[in-house]
Scaffold this motif. Structure first.
Motif, PDB file in Angstrom:
ATOM      1  N   ARG A  13      16.239  51.333  56.046  1.00  0.00           N
ATOM      2  CA  ARG A  13      15.480  52.433  56.645  1.00  0.00           C
ATOM      3  C   ARG A  13      14.754  53.245  55.563  1.00  0.00           C
ATOM      4  NH1 ARG A  13      13.382  53.588  59.914  1.00  0.00           N
ATOM      5  NH2 ARG A  13      14.198  55.366  61.055  1.00  0.00           N
ATOM      6  N   VAL A  14      15.388  53.404  54.401  1.00  0.00           N
ATOM      7  CA  VAL A  14      14.725  54.089  53.289  1.00  0.00           C
ATOM      8  C   VAL A  14      13.516  53.277  52.820  1.00  0.00           C
ATOM      9  CG1 VAL A  14      14.984  54.658  50.833  1.00  0.00           C
ATOM     10  CG2 VAL A  14      16.688  55.435  52.490  1.00  0.00           C
ATOM     11  N   LEU A  15      13.680  51.972  52.696  1.00  0.00           N
ATOM     12  CA  LEU A  15      12.580  51.126  52.239  1.00  0.00           C
ATOM     13  C   LEU A  15      11.452  51.065  53.272  1.00  0.00           C
ATOM     14  CD1 LEU A  15      14.647  48.344  50.472  1.00  0.00           C
ATOM     15  CD2 LEU A  15      13.216  50.092  49.386  1.00  0.00           C
ATOM     16  N   ASP A  16      11.786  51.244  54.559  1.00  0.00           N
ATOM     17  CA  ASP A  16      10.747  51.355  55.588  1.00  0.00           C
ATOM     18  C   ASP A  16       9.755  52.461  55.237  1.00  0.00           C
ATOM     19  OD1 ASP A  16      11.760  49.344  57.200  1.00  0.00           O
ATOM     20  OD2 ASP A  16      12.644  50.697  58.696  1.00  0.00           O
ATOM     21  N   LEU A  17      10.238  53.531  54.611  1.00  0.00           N
ATOM     22  CA  LEU A  17       9.383  54.665  54.266  1.00  0.00           C
ATOM     23  C   LEU A  17       8.318  54.287  53.242  1.00  0.00           C
ATOM     24  CD1 LEU A  17      12.199  57.353  54.027  1.00  0.00           C
ATOM     25  CD2 LEU A  17      10.522  57.117  55.868  1.00  0.00           C
ATOM     26  N   PHE A  18       8.547  53.184  52.526  1.00  0.00           N
ATOM     27  CA  PHE A  18       7.581  52.679  51.549  1.00  0.00           C
ATOM     28  C   PHE A  18       6.838  51.448  52.092  1.00  0.00           C
ATOM     29  CE2 PHE A  18      10.703  55.020  49.137  1.00  0.00           C
ATOM     30  CZ  PHE A  18       9.968  55.664  48.152  1.00  0.00           C
ATOM     31  N   ASP A  19       6.989  51.202  53.399  1.00  0.00           N
ATOM     32  CA  ASP A  19       6.392  50.016  54.030  1.00  0.00           C
ATOM     33  C   ASP A  19       6.903  48.727  53.398  1.00  0.00           C
ATOM     34  OD1 ASP A  19       4.863  51.444  55.920  1.00  0.00           O
ATOM     35  OD2 ASP A  19       3.307  51.811  54.424  1.00  0.00           O
ATOM     36  N   LEU A  20       8.161  48.730  53.000  1.00  0.00           N
ATOM     37  CA  LEU A  20       8.822  47.541  52.471  1.00  0.00           C
ATOM     38  C   LEU A  20       9.827  47.061  53.510  1.00  0.00           C
ATOM     39  CD1 LEU A  20       9.534  48.685  48.791  1.00  0.00           C
ATOM     40  CD2 LEU A  20       7.848  46.981  49.521  1.00  0.00           C
TER      41      LEU A  20
ATOM     42  N   ARG B 295      16.684  46.617  64.374  1.00  0.00           N
ATOM     43  CA  ARG B 295      15.808  47.604  65.010  1.00  0.00           C
ATOM     44  C   ARG B 295      16.296  47.973  66.398  1.00  0.00           C
ATOM     45  NH1 ARG B 295      12.751  49.087  60.602  1.00  0.00           N
ATOM     46  NH2 ARG B 295      12.286  47.228  59.396  1.00  0.00           N
ATOM     47  N   TRP B 296      16.055  49.238  66.745  1.00  0.00           N
ATOM     48  CA  TRP B 296      16.379  49.712  68.093  1.00  0.00           C
ATOM     49  C   TRP B 296      15.361  49.128  69.062  1.00  0.00           C
ATOM     50  CZ3 TRP B 296      19.925  51.918  71.026  1.00  0.00           C
ATOM     51  CH2 TRP B 296      19.542  52.438  72.265  1.00  0.00           C
ATOM     52  N   VAL B 297      15.840  48.385  70.039  1.00  0.00           N
ATOM     53  CA  VAL B 297      14.973  47.843  71.080  1.00  0.00           C
ATOM     54  C   VAL B 297      15.627  48.141  72.415  1.00  0.00           C
ATOM     55  CG1 VAL B 297      13.886  45.795  72.056  1.00  0.00           C
ATOM     56  CG2 VAL B 297      14.159  45.989  69.584  1.00  0.00           C
ATOM     57  N   LYS B 298      14.939  48.943  73.225  1.00  0.00           N
ATOM     58  CA  LYS B 298      15.483  49.283  74.540  1.00  0.00           C
ATOM     59  C   LYS B 298      14.985  48.266  75.546  1.00  0.00           C
ATOM     60  CE  LYS B 298      15.812  52.878  77.993  1.00  0.00           C
ATOM     61  NZ  LYS B 298      15.351  54.187  78.443  1.00  0.00           N
ATOM     62  N   THR B 299      15.917  47.607  76.205  1.00  0.00           N
ATOM     63  CA  THR B 299      15.531  46.624  77.208  1.00  0.00           C
ATOM     64  C   THR B 299      15.310  47.324  78.545  1.00  0.00           C
ATOM     65  OG1 THR B 299      17.865  46.206  77.644  1.00  0.00           O
ATOM     66  CG2 THR B 299      16.770  44.730  76.117  1.00  0.00           C
ATOM     67  N   PRO B 300      14.305  46.843  79.329  1.00  0.00           N
ATOM     68  CA  PRO B 300      14.022  47.489  80.610  1.00  0.00           C
ATOM     69  C   PRO B 300      15.149  47.304  81.611  1.00  0.00           C
ATOM     70  CG  PRO B 300      12.516  45.628  80.199  1.00  0.00           C
ATOM     71  CD  PRO B 300      13.421  45.743  79.023  1.00  0.00           C
TER      72      PRO B 300
ATOM     73  N   ALA C  56      16.856  61.715  53.091  1.00  0.00           N
ATOM     74  CA  ALA C  56      17.287  60.597  53.938  1.00  0.00           C
ATOM     75  C   ALA C  56      18.768  60.311  53.689  1.00  0.00           C
ATOM     76  CB  ALA C  56      16.447  59.361  53.659  1.00  0.00           C
ATOM     77  N   PRO C  57      19.660  61.126  54.274  1.00  0.00           N
ATOM     78  CA  PRO C  57      21.088  60.883  54.076  1.00  0.00           C
ATOM     79  C   PRO C  57      21.480  59.501  54.611  1.00  0.00           C
ATOM     80  CG  PRO C  57      20.694  63.007  55.138  1.00  0.00           C
ATOM     81  CD  PRO C  57      19.404  62.254  55.164  1.00  0.00           C
ATOM     82  N   PRO C  58      22.399  58.834  53.940  1.00  0.00           N
ATOM     83  CA  PRO C  58      22.837  57.513  54.412  1.00  0.00           C
ATOM     84  C   PRO C  58      23.761  57.648  55.615  1.00  0.00           C
ATOM     85  CG  PRO C  58      24.003  58.104  52.414  1.00  0.00           C
ATOM     86  CD  PRO C  58      23.013  59.199  52.667  1.00  0.00           C
ATOM     87  N   VAL C  59      23.159  57.809  56.790  1.00  0.00           N
ATOM     88  CA  VAL C  59      23.915  57.990  58.034  1.00  0.00           C
ATOM     89  C   VAL C  59      23.995  56.649  58.757  1.00  0.00           C
ATOM     90  CG1 VAL C  59      23.969  59.206  60.234  1.00  0.00           C
ATOM     91  CG2 VAL C  59      23.116  60.376  58.195  1.00  0.00           C
ATOM     92  N   PRO C  60      25.182  56.175  59.088  1.00  0.00           N
ATOM     93  CA  PRO C  60      25.282  54.870  59.759  1.00  0.00           C
ATOM     94  C   PRO C  60      24.676  54.898  61.153  1.00  0.00           C
ATOM     95  CG  PRO C  60      27.424  55.941  59.674  1.00  0.00           C
ATOM     96  CD  PRO C  60      26.502  56.777  58.844  1.00  0.00           C
ATOM     97  N   ALA C  61      24.003  53.812  61.501  1.00  0.00           N
ATOM     98  CA  ALA C  61      23.414  53.672  62.834  1.00  0.00           C
ATOM     99  C   ALA C  61      24.344  52.785  63.666  1.00  0.00           C
ATOM    100  CB  ALA C  61      22.028  53.043  62.727  1.00  0.00           C
ATOM    101  N   PHE C  62      25.130  53.400  64.524  1.00  0.00           N
ATOM    102  CA  PHE C  62      26.141  52.633  65.244  1.00  0.00           C
ATOM    103  C   PHE C  62      25.555  51.764  66.352  1.00  0.00           C
ATOM    104  CE2 PHE C  62      28.665  56.053  63.296  1.00  0.00           C
ATOM    105  CZ  PHE C  62      29.588  55.269  62.616  1.00  0.00           C
ATOM    106  N   TYR C  63      24.291  52.047  66.769  1.00  0.00           N
ATOM    107  CA  TYR C  63      23.661  51.160  67.753  1.00  0.00           C
ATOM    108  C   TYR C  63      23.454  49.763  67.184  1.00  0.00           C
ATOM    109  CZ  TYR C  63      19.271  52.066  65.209  1.00  0.00           C
ATOM    110  OH  TYR C  63      18.305  52.169  64.248  1.00  0.00           O
TER     111      TYR C  63
END
Length: 197
Positions: free
Chosen positions: A178-185, A192-197, A155-162
């Motif tokens: 995002r790393v802690l998400d992998l442990f359900d933390l 979070r990415w949320v695409k609006t309609p 899990a490289p620390p890649v910035p999420a520009f969105y």
């Protein structure tokens, strides 16, 4: 009559390795977030990581110790986290140098970070490596494939520009979240990415 609710025989525990790649801040900030989440931390810092700390930050080893529940020497291969009978949620190496990655891939346990990582894999626990290097050589890529096939997660620390980060601190927090998400933390640090309609 209600049945007894099983309780864990220990608090949530995470093994944390901080190796000598650039990005010392990832390891330090990870410890702060895990403390906020009430996760007990068992930490080992490589000698190269201490050199990186001096070059990249104004922190000292005492700052890591203050953020850790347990801090082990890098050569203490008899530490708790070197045994599979010591139960943890898993292990995060943040950042993970290519040397540390190579040791894990080849099963070379010359120090506590690689030994604890090997234990994590053999016990089928989650091992997440925040690999830091660019550009990547064939051996880097080969080692990444090997550890992935062994069950680890790169899990490289890649910035999420969105997420439109306004500071380095926000980029660091997002990557760690995002790393802690992998442990359900849920760190509460991820936009979070949320695409609006």
């Amino acid at each position: 009559m209600n049945a007894a609710i099983p309780r864990p025989d220990h608090p949530p525990r995470m093994a944390v390795g901080i190796s000598g790649a650039s990005g010392f801040v990832y390891g330090l900030r990870l410890l702060e977030i895990l403390r906020e989440l009430h996760v007990e931390t068992h930490v080992v810092v490589s000698r190269a990581a201490l050199l990186t700390m001096q070059h990249e930050t104004d922190h000292k080893l005492s700052d890591i110790e203050a953020r850790s529940d347990y801090l082990y020497r890098a050569d203490d291969v008899a530490a708790s986290i070197s045994s599979g009978s010591f139960r943890t949620m898993g292990m995060i190496v943040a950042p993970c140098s290519m040397k540390t990655l190579a040791e894990i891939a080849q099963g070379v346990t010359s120090g506590l970070i690689s030994r604890a990582a090997e234990v994590t894999l053999k016990e089928r626990r989650k091992l997440v490596l925040m690999a830091r290097e660019t550009p990547l050589t064939q051996s880097h890529l080969s080692n990444m494939l090997t550890v992935t096939q062994m069950g680890a997660i790169i899990a490289p620390p890649v910035p999420a520009f969105y997420a439109k980060p306004s500071s380095i601190a926000e980029m660091v927090d997002h990557s760690l979240g995002r790393v802690l998400d992998l442990f359900d933390l849920n760190s509460g640090k991820v936009r979070r990415w949320v695409k609006t309609p």
